[in-house]
Design an enzyme around this catalytic site. Structure first.
Site, PDB file in Angstrom:
ATOM      1  N   CYS A  40       0.814  -1.214   0.000  1.00  0.00           N
ATOM      2  CA  CYS A  40       0.000   0.000   0.000  1.00  0.00           C
ATOM      3  C   CYS A  40       0.852   1.270   0.000  1.00  0.00           C
ATOM      4  O   CYS A  40       1.507   1.588   0.989  1.00  0.00           O
ATOM      5  CB  CYS A  40      -0.910  -0.051   1.235  1.00  0.00           C
ATOM      6  SG  CYS A  40      -1.738   1.472   1.628  1.00  0.00           S
ATOM      7  N   CYS A  43      -0.051   3.870   2.644  1.00  0.00           N
ATOM      8  CA  CYS A  43       0.398   3.419   3.965  1.00  0.00           C
ATOM      9  C   CYS A  43       1.834   3.877   4.214  1.00  0.00           C
ATOM     10  O   CYS A  43       2.178   4.307   5.326  1.00  0.00           O
ATOM     11  CB  CYS A  43       0.327   1.902   4.077  1.00  0.00           C
ATOM     12  SG  CYS A  43      -1.343   1.221   3.933  1.00  0.00           S
TER      13      CYS A  43
END
Length: 115
Positions: A40, A43
């Site tokens: 991600c 993230c």
């Protein structure tokens, strides 16, 4: 990634399905849980902000990370549908949650709203 020492103030700790109850739900301090995944990109954008916040807020809040790919039971239990999802737990209950990468100021407000 460096693994922080467990007892250091402001350290971000990795939490697993096996340790979630003891580390988050039983914590006397509010806990910000970063539900994330290795793949991600947003993230990775949030991670350094959380490091800064952990250092600045010290023992007012604990910040932990749950890798949703490696800990699917916890992600499923809290209906995590997208990452990053940041959830503040207080007294063993989720009290506030946001999905997606947010600016540092928004993350601080999220934490303070649960204090």
């Amino acid at each position: 990634m460096l693994v922080p020492e467990e007892d250091s103030v402001g350290a971000i700790k990795d939490v697993t399905d096996a340790t979630f109850v003891s580390e988050v739900l039983q914590s006397p301090t509010p806990v910000l849980v970063d539900f994330w995944a290795e793949w991600c990109a947003p993230c990775r954008k949030v991670a350094p902000l959380l490091e800064e916040i952990a250092g600045e807020m010290g023992d007012k809040v604990r910040i932990v990370k749950v890798n949703t790919d490696e800990n699917p039971e916890t992600a499923r239990a809290y209906r995590i549908m997208s990452v990053p999802t940041l959830t503040v737990f207080k007294g063993g209950q989720p009290v506030q949650s946001v999905a997606g990468a947010k600016p540092k100021g928004d993350l601080i407000k999220l934490i303070e709203s649960a204090s």
